[in-house]
Design a protein around this motif. Structure first.
Motif, PDB file in Angstrom:
ATOM      1  N   GLU A  74       0.823  -1.207   0.000  1.00 17.84           N
ATOM      2  CA  GLU A  74       0.000   0.000   0.000  1.00 17.84           C
ATOM      3  C   GLU A  74       0.863   1.265   0.000  1.00 17.84           C
ATOM      4  OE1 GLU A  74      -4.096   1.465   2.026  1.00 17.84           O
ATOM      5  OE2 GLU A  74      -2.570   0.688   3.401  1.00 17.84           O
ATOM      6  N   GLU A  75       1.947   1.258   0.760  1.00 16.60           N
ATOM      7  CA  GLU A  75       2.849   2.421   0.782  1.00 16.60           C
ATOM      8  C   GLU A  75       3.440   2.666  -0.609  1.00 16.60           C
ATOM      9  OE1 GLU A  75       5.630   1.289   3.818  1.00 16.60           O
ATOM     10  OE2 GLU A  75       4.145   1.557   5.418  1.00 16.60           O
ATOM     11  N   GLY A  76       3.863   1.604  -1.280  1.00 20.86           N
ATOM     12  CA  GLY A  76       4.391   1.732  -2.637  1.00 20.86           C
ATOM     13  C   GLY A  76       3.334   2.253  -3.595  1.00 20.86           C
ATOM     14  N   ALA A  77       2.115   1.736  -3.455  1.00 24.03           N
ATOM     15  CA  ALA A  77       1.015   2.171  -4.317  1.00 24.03           C
ATOM     16  C   ALA A  77       0.763   3.664  -4.155  1.00 24.03           C
ATOM     17  CB  ALA A  77      -0.257   1.377  -4.003  1.00 24.03           C
ATOM     18  N   ASP A  78       0.801   4.143  -2.940  1.00 22.31           N
ATOM     19  CA  ASP A  78       0.561   5.558  -2.683  1.00 22.31           C
ATOM     20  C   ASP A  78       1.611   6.430  -3.369  1.00 22.31           C
ATOM     21  OD1 ASP A  78      -1.088   7.537  -1.304  1.00 22.31           O
ATOM     22  OD2 ASP A  78       0.716   7.918  -0.115  1.00 22.31           O
ATOM     23  N   LEU A  79       2.874   6.028  -3.268  1.00 22.21           N
ATOM     24  CA  LEU A  79       3.945   6.781  -3.929  1.00 22.21           C
ATOM     25  C   LEU A  79       3.764   6.783  -5.448  1.00 22.21           C
ATOM     26  CD1 LEU A  79       6.998   5.511  -1.849  1.00 22.21           C
ATOM     27  CD2 LEU A  79       5.985   7.813  -1.787  1.00 22.21           C
ATOM     28  N   ILE A  80       3.407   5.647  -5.991  1.00 20.02           N
ATOM     29  CA  ILE A  80       3.207   5.523  -7.444  1.00 20.02           C
ATOM     30  C   ILE A  80       2.056   6.415  -7.897  1.00 20.02           C
ATOM     31  CG2 ILE A  80       2.472   3.934  -9.272  1.00 20.02           C
ATOM     32  CD1 ILE A  80       4.060   1.728  -7.662  1.00 20.02           C
ATOM     33  N   ALA A  81       0.946   6.388  -7.158  1.00 23.36           N
ATOM     34  CA  ALA A  81      -0.221   7.201  -7.525  1.00 23.36           C
ATOM     35  C   ALA A  81       0.106   8.690  -7.480  1.00 23.36           C
ATOM     36  CB  ALA A  81      -1.390   6.887  -6.592  1.00 23.36           C
ATOM     37  N   GLU A  82       0.828   9.099  -6.439  1.00 29.62           N
ATOM     38  CA  GLU A  82       1.175  10.515  -6.332  1.00 29.62           C
ATOM     39  C   GLU A  82       2.122  10.946  -7.445  1.00 29.62           C
ATOM     40  OE1 GLU A  82       2.500  11.117  -2.304  1.00 29.62           O
ATOM     41  OE2 GLU A  82       0.474  10.831  -1.507  1.00 29.62           O
ATOM     42  N   ARG A  83       3.011  10.056  -7.864  1.00 27.58           N
ATOM     43  CA  ARG A  83       3.931  10.391  -8.965  1.00 27.58           C
ATOM     44  C   ARG A  83       3.164  10.505 -10.277  1.00 27.58           C
ATOM     45  NH1 ARG A  83       8.536  13.189  -9.804  1.00 27.58           N
ATOM     46  NH2 ARG A  83       9.379  12.592 -11.818  1.00 27.58           N
ATOM     47  N   ALA A  84       2.225   9.600 -10.521  1.00 27.80           N
ATOM     48  CA  ALA A  84       1.408   9.677 -11.743  1.00 27.80           C
ATOM     49  C   ALA A  84       0.672  11.013 -11.796  1.00 27.80           C
ATOM     50  CB  ALA A  84       0.420   8.507 -11.799  1.00 27.80           C
ATOM     51  N   GLN A  85       0.139  11.441 -10.665  1.00 24.80           N
ATOM     52  CA  GLN A  85      -0.571  12.718 -10.614  1.00 24.80           C
ATOM     53  C   GLN A  85       0.391  13.875 -10.838  1.00 24.80           C
ATOM     54  OE1 GLN A  85      -0.625  15.393  -8.180  1.00 24.80           O
ATOM     55  NE2 GLN A  85      -2.261  16.364  -9.367  1.00 24.80           N
ATOM     56  N   ALA A  86       1.583  13.813 -10.266  1.00 30.92           N
ATOM     57  CA  ALA A  86       2.571  14.882 -10.440  1.00 30.92           C
ATOM     58  C   ALA A  86       3.002  15.020 -11.897  1.00 30.92           C
ATOM     59  CB  ALA A  86       3.797  14.621  -9.560  1.00 30.92           C
ATOM     60  N   LEU A  87       2.946  13.913 -12.640  1.00 33.32           N
ATOM     61  CA  LEU A  87       3.313  13.940 -14.059  1.00 33.32           C
ATOM     62  C   LEU A  87       2.152  14.372 -14.953  1.00 33.32           C
ATOM     63  CD1 LEU A  87       5.474  10.700 -14.212  1.00 33.32           C
ATOM     64  CD2 LEU A  87       6.274  13.065 -14.445  1.00 33.32           C
ATOM     65  N   GLY A  88       1.043  14.761 -14.330  1.00 35.48           N
ATOM     66  CA  GLY A  88      -0.101  15.253 -15.091  1.00 35.48           C
ATOM     67  C   GLY A  88      -1.153  14.204 -15.374  1.00 35.48           C
ATOM     68  N   GLY A  89      -0.986  13.021 -14.819  1.00 40.76           N
ATOM     69  CA  GLY A  89      -1.930  11.936 -15.074  1.00 40.76           C
ATOM     70  C   GLY A  89      -2.966  11.785 -13.983  1.00 40.76           C
ATOM     71  N   VAL A  90      -3.832  10.817 -14.201  1.00 43.64           N
ATOM     72  CA  VAL A  90      -4.860  10.471 -13.239  1.00 43.64           C
ATOM     73  C   VAL A  90      -4.559   9.053 -12.761  1.00 43.64           C
ATOM     74  CG1 VAL A  90      -7.332  10.118 -12.862  1.00 43.64           C
ATOM     75  CG2 VAL A  90      -6.562  11.915 -14.429  1.00 43.64           C
ATOM     76  N   PRO A  91      -4.270   8.883 -11.487  1.00 44.86           N
ATOM     77  CA  PRO A  91      -3.987   7.538 -10.998  1.00 44.86           C
ATOM     78  C   PRO A  91      -5.205   6.630 -11.168  1.00 44.86           C
ATOM     79  CG  PRO A  91      -3.378   9.190  -9.359  1.00 44.86           C
ATOM     80  CD  PRO A  91      -4.149   9.889 -10.430  1.00 44.86           C
ATOM     81  N   VAL A  92      -4.958   5.431 -11.638  1.00 49.01           N
ATOM     82  CA  VAL A  92      -6.037   4.466 -11.818  1.00 49.01           C
ATOM     83  C   VAL A  92      -6.624   4.140 -10.448  1.00 49.01           C
ATOM     84  CG1 VAL A  92      -4.522   2.438 -11.732  1.00 49.01           C
ATOM     85  CG2 VAL A  92      -6.682   2.299 -12.940  1.00 49.01           C
ATOM     86  N   SER A  93      -7.936   4.012 -10.383  1.00 50.64           N
ATOM     87  CA  SER A  93      -8.593   3.695  -9.114  1.00 50.64           C
ATOM     88  C   SER A  93      -9.880   2.933  -9.413  1.00 50.64           C
ATOM     89  CB  SER A  93      -8.893   4.965  -8.319  1.00 50.64           C
ATOM     90  OG  SER A  93      -9.747   5.812  -9.056  1.00 50.64           O
TER      91      SER A  93
END
Length: 181
Positions: A74-93
């Motif tokens: 879960e911690e890894g997932a959170d970091l990945i989602a925040e990075r996707a958002q920082a790159l202008g994307g929408v994290p899959v959910s």
């Protein structure tokens, strides 16, 4: 419940980002990150299930071990989602989207013997490790060294957890229950 109807950004889109990564490159990386995010949540849910259903002579240690492992996922997932958002994307959910985007498969709702469950987990870890290595290479090749670095740190944790699963699966562990009639 909110009555707001305005969509600020549609899923599966990538907008300009403040990190100055070209949109075409950002789109490729966000796509890879969303696959890694989906994989992390499939792993999370499988580990959580195993945490709930584990039983036997080594129950307590394994119950805590599964908890630690799903928390890492879960911690890894959170970091990945925040990075996707920082790159202008929408994290899959959402469960349907996560299942569709994942490159790993949940073992199903059935409860298996402990050794089988842990072998299934180790197999999923191996698939995730291979996928993350590919995503690290993609990010590196596209010049996104920060994403590559972040994924390397997550990969280290994933590999460490996989190694612990491997230790539990050694021949002299996981006490086998004798059937009594």
């Amino acid at each position: 419940m909110s009555t707001q109807k305005t969509v600020r950004q549609q899923a599966d889109t990538v907008e300009e980002n403040a990190l100055r990564l070209e949109q075409e490159k950002a789109e490729q990386i966000v796509d890879a990150l969303n696959s890694e995010l989906a994989n992390a949540y499939v792993l999370y849910h499988q580990l959580k299930k195993h945490h709930w259903v584990v039983e036997g002579a080594e129950f307590r240690d394994l119950h805590l071990f599964f908890e630690e492992a799903y928390e890492h996922a879960e911690e890894g997932a959170d970091l990945i989602a925040e990075r996707a958002q920082a790159l202008g994307g929408v994290p899959v959910s959402g469960p349907t989207n996560l299942e569709q985007r994942a490159t790993v498969e949940f073992e199903g709702e059935d409860v298996y013997d402990l050794r089988t469950m842990m072998e299934n987990d180790l197999e999923m870890y191996g698939d995730i490790i291979e996928s993350m290595r590919d995503s690290i290479e993609l990010a590196t090749n596209l010049g996104d060294h920060a994403t590559a670095h972040m994924l390397r740190e997550i990969l280290f944790e994933v590999e460490d957890d996989a190694h612990h699963f491997e230790h539990y699966l050694e021949d002299e562990t996981l006490v086998l229950e004798q059937a009594t009639h």
